[in-house]
Enzyme design. Structure first.
Site, mmCIF file in Angstrom:
data_model
loop_
_atom_site.group_PDB
_atom_site.id
_atom_site.type_symbol
_atom_site.label_atom_id
_atom_site.label_comp_id
_atom_site.label_asym_id
_atom_site.label_seq_id
_atom_site.Cartn_x
_atom_site.Cartn_y
_atom_site.Cartn_z
ATOM 1 N N GLY A 128 0.834 -1.203 0.000
ATOM 2 C CA GLY A 128 0.000 0.000 0.000
ATOM 3 C C GLY A 128 0.865 1.247 0.000
ATOM 4 O O GLY A 128 1.114 1.831 1.058
ATOM 5 N N TYR A 129 1.339 1.621 -1.145
ATOM 6 C CA TYR A 129 2.242 2.773 -1.252
ATOM 7 C C TYR A 129 1.569 3.942 -1.986
ATOM 8 O O TYR A 129 1.256 4.959 -1.404
ATOM 9 C CB TYR A 129 3.524 2.380 -2.000
ATOM 10 C CG TYR A 129 4.577 1.659 -1.181
ATOM 11 C CD1 TYR A 129 4.258 0.977 -0.013
ATOM 12 C CD2 TYR A 129 5.907 1.655 -1.588
ATOM 13 C CE1 TYR A 129 5.235 0.305 0.718
ATOM 14 C CE2 TYR A 129 6.894 0.996 -0.849
ATOM 15 C CZ TYR A 129 6.555 0.324 0.299
ATOM 16 O OH TYR A 129 7.526 -0.326 1.008
ATOM 17 N N GLU A 245 15.937 -4.684 -3.229
ATOM 18 C CA GLU A 245 15.761 -5.162 -4.598
ATOM 19 C C GLU A 245 17.097 -5.199 -5.321
ATOM 20 O O GLU A 245 17.449 -4.295 -6.046
ATOM 21 C CB GLU A 245 14.794 -4.247 -5.344
ATOM 22 C CG GLU A 245 13.373 -4.459 -4.929
ATOM 23 C CD GLU A 245 12.400 -3.787 -5.889
ATOM 24 O OE1 GLU A 245 12.450 -4.131 -7.080
ATOM 25 O OE2 GLU A 245 11.634 -2.935 -5.436
#
Lengths: 399, 381
Positions: A128-129, A245
């Site tokens: 939820g960004y 990442e």
């Protein structure tokens, strides 16, 4: 300098190949060969299978945490062999992103609640960004979390909740304070998607798929114990997650598989009385992207296995995302182009197992154009390529 | 997998970088290339003393037994400093032709002289009609009683004017494009019947047109053991792949220099009351330049680390892909360096345009990007 893999990585490679050949379900491989992804219950099943192989569901985790305890090179080989052998991706949100953040920032209670479940693949997560008015400028987010006793009360809306319709939990960024700098006053909360007041509306993408959603919060109550890290200081957690990442941002091996499929199509497609692959311009376009992909592959390897190893990689990773998505987009575009007229029929159902009617055109007609359209997202999501260039300009070039 | 340099390699690279910075500043470089022979003989002796000429040659032949990585490091630094010298012609082309094509006796006699800086070489393989096809050899070497008679025209032979001996490809059998029937000969630069027209190249280098009119060489001047006549094409291909590795590294060094100089310019030059580097449009173009440098660097590793693999197809594919990728990206970086500098980038007094010239000349040496794309396709089919 050594361009070859270490023996322990080679050994793992053989093991992964055998796993892909003998154990990965045919319907999963089929989806991947058609440039698709598995989702929902299939993802759970996939994670469970990986877990039972010895913690492969969490490739970056140590043995103590129940992971496989692989070296960086082995993790790299793992992702690579899955991709080259048509196995699905390992869902990233859990073991790759929120899991390590819970290890780093979470309370003992959160660790006990979530880590074993993440490892076993029992939880599917969503992120939820973004918000309708906070895209590239993420830190401007406004969905609020107001403290009320032992709870935060959430109001507002999140955009681009990918896989939200399959998710059990969301990790999200919420505004707890608006008085200071925009990066201050953000708090990370873990939200049970079954909580009353959460409503999900599908967002269909123009290729016709449903991967993502808009999420609405209407007085959603989240226990304070579900906060990850300090109140107001969630930006630190978000940046930590972003920095995880390292592997696979360039999607090199996935692109290598897609390229191999493109070459097969070009060999099969008739053109000018011969085969498409004999068309010099088309053959050149394929070779050009092949060589760009090789340069990208080596660049990724250089960044990962150069002096200092993967931990030394900084904002250079943004380059892998930019070039990776450009190459991906080029390959899928060429694949659609290769089919000529037969890029036009919209017949995704002919890819399904047990499809009994005569397919329209060659099989790839079922996915080629769709995949090209769908891949346009890649240069926009996870920080658009323009934002990635801003990052490089600032952090690498010092501009 | 490990892409770090060893400690020795780091020291080696730093010593070359120091030479370039101290002994080869841009104004000195410009003065040297403006006059014959286009380089400083004292520098050449230094190269020998420091072991640079010997670095990549095997220990059995007077070399230091280094790997292709040492050659890469040397060429990268030469590229950064736009160093013009007979290194490519003598060591990369000439010595490799002897190393990979010569007889044991020829290697033992000649290679130590190269390592010591006493023998300069050139490699005459291209002809006016051959373009980039290495098998296209019209120059003939006809067998005579005690040797051969060479007739033909070799074009754009790098640093032939400095060479003591020239390695020449000539046909001992077959038609002009046959892969078989090509041999290599060592010809004395002062041989009778050899007429040379020397000229400078666009980038400040030196090259020559060589016309062979009944040039006579002995049987012992053919490179290789007895019985190998007519089988030199694989040797030539191997030598050219070494040259490709070298110029790719050189081009990449030049690219990084363009990157750094342009970045400095963007950070200091002000227009509209702010630095050029604060404009996002220019930032993104500069990021593209940066990424192209990284991609080229990766492909330099690709060709360097595959130079010694036994399979010529694997080596050739690595060389072709590197020359293509480096060439394409180097062109873009060279052009962007000039553009981002604006008007000043066009001036002769600034290095930036000279990098573009060197990059452009590298692209048209040993197969341009388009040629390498075709070669890669051919080797992959």
């Amino acid at each position: 300098m050594e361009i070859a893999y270490r023996p322990e990585s080679e050994a793992l490679r053989e093991e992964i190949r055998a796993f892909c050949r003998d154990e990965v379900p045919e319907e999963f491989k089929r989806a991947v060969r058609h440039e698709g992804e598995i989702e929902g219950e299939d993802s759970r099943r996939w994670l469970r299978m990986l877990y039972e192989k010895g913690g492969w569901s969490a490739p970056g985790w140590s043995r103590e945490l129940g992971g496989p305890g692989w070296t960086y090179e082995q993790q790299y080989v793992f992702e690579r062999e899955l991709a080259l052998n048509d196995a699905p991706r390992v869902p990233l949100f859990g073991a790759g992103m929120i899991g390590p953040a819970i290890i780093e920032f979470g309370s003992r209670a959160l660790q006990e609640q979530f880590l074993p479940a993440i490892l076993k693949g029992e939880i599917l997560w969503c992120q939820g960004y973004s918000e309708p008015n906070s895209g590239s400028d993420l830190a401007s987010l406004q969905t609020s979390a107001v403290r009320d006793g032992d709870h935060y009360v959430l109001n507002g809306t999140k955009m681009w909740t990918s896989d939200g319709h399959h998710a059990d939990w969301m990790f999200g960024l919420f505004r707890t304070d608006n008085s200071g700098k925009k990066q201050h006053g953000i708090t990370v909360l873990l939200v049970d998607m079954r909580t009353p007041g959460i409503e999900l509306r599908p967002i269909l993408t123009f290729d016709g798929g449903h991967e993502t959603n808009q999420t609405f919060f209407d007085d959603v109550r989240v226990p304070v114990g579900n906060r990850l890290g300090e109140e107001h200081l969630g930006w630190t957690v978000a940046k930590y997650i972003l920095g995880l990442e390292r592997f696979g941002t360039a999607e090199v091996s996935r692109s290598q598989s897609s390229l191999a499929r493109l070459k097969r199509i070009a060999r099969d497609q008739p053109s000018s009385g011969g085969r498409l692959v004999d068309d010099e311009d088309f053959a050149d376009a394929i070779t050009e992207v092949e060589l760009e992909l090789r340069a990208l592959e080596l660049t990724e390897q250089r960044f990962l296995f150069g002096p200092g190893g993967p931990d030394a990689m900084g904002a250079e990773a943004s380059m892998l995302k930019i070039r990776g998505t450009e190459v991906q987009q080029r390959i899928t575009e060429l694949t659609a182009e290769a089919l000529g007229y037969y890029s036009q029929p919209f017949v995704p159902e002919q890819l399904a197992e047990g499809y009994n009617e005569e397919p329209v055109g060659p099989t790839p007609a079922g996915y080629a154009a769709r995949s090209y359209f769908n891949m346009r997202k890649t240069s926009i999501y996870s920080g658009s390529n323009e934002i990635q260039k801003n990052i490089i300009a600032k952090a690498v070039l010092g501009l | 997998m490990d892409f770090s340099l060893s400690e020795e390699q780091t020291i080696f690279r730093d010593s070359v970088a120091r030479f370039v910075a101290e002994e080869y500043p841009f104004d000195r470089r410009q003065a040297l290339v403006a006059e014959e022979p286009g380089y400083d003989g004292a520098h050449w002796r230094r190269f020998a003393e420091l072991g640079w000429l010997a670095a990549t040659l095997p220990e059995d032949y007077g070399g230091l037994g280094g790997t292709p990585v040492e050659g890469m490091l040397l060429a990268e630094q030469f590229g950064r400093g736009l160093v013009m010298s007979p290194y490519l012609a003598t060591v990369v082309l000439g010595a490799n032709a002897i190393l990979h094509g010569g007889s044991e006796d020829q290697k033992r006699t000649l290679l130590p002289q190269v390592a010591e800086g006493r023998l300069k070489l050139a490699f005459a393989f291209a002809e006016p009609q051959s373009r980039y096809d290495l098998n296209d050899v019209a120059t003939t070497a006809r067998g005579e009683k005690s040797g051969y008679r060479i007739d033909g025209h070799k074009g754009v032979v790098f640093h032939a004017a400095s060479a003591d001996r020239i390695v020449v490809s000539a046909r001992t059998a077959g038609d002009s494009r046959d892969p078989d029937g090509i041999s290599l000969f060592l010809v004395d630069a002062k041989a009778e019947g050899l007429e040379a027209r020397h000229y400078p190249t666009q980038d400040g280098g030196r090259a020559s047109e060589l016309r062979f009119d009944g040039v006579r060489v002995g049987a012992e001047d053919r490179l290789g053991e007895p019985g190998t006549e007519g089988s030199a094409l694989p040797v030539i291909e191997r030598v050219i792949d070494h040259a490709i590795a070298s110029v790719c590294a050189e081009a990449t060094g030049a690219m990084w220099a363009v990157y750094e100089q342009t970045l400095t310019y963007l950070k200091t030059r002000e227009q509209f009351g702010r630095t050029l580097g604060s404009f996002q449009a220019l930032q993104h173009r500069m990021v593209d330049v940066y990424m192209k440098c990284e991609l080229a660097q990766s492909m330099v590793y690709e060709v360097t680390l595959h130079l010694d693999v036994p399979d010529a197809v694997v080596r050739g594919r690595a060389a072709a892909s590197a020359k293509y990728e480096v060439g394409r990206n180097a062109r873009d970086v060279g052009q962007e360096g000039v553009q981002l500098h604006g008007g000043i980038g066009m001036t002769f007094d600034l290095p930036i345009g000279h990098y573009l010239k060197r990059i452009t000349m590298i692209n048209s040496s040993f197969g341009d990007p388009r040629h390498q794309l075709r070669r890669y396709q051919h080797l992959s089919s």
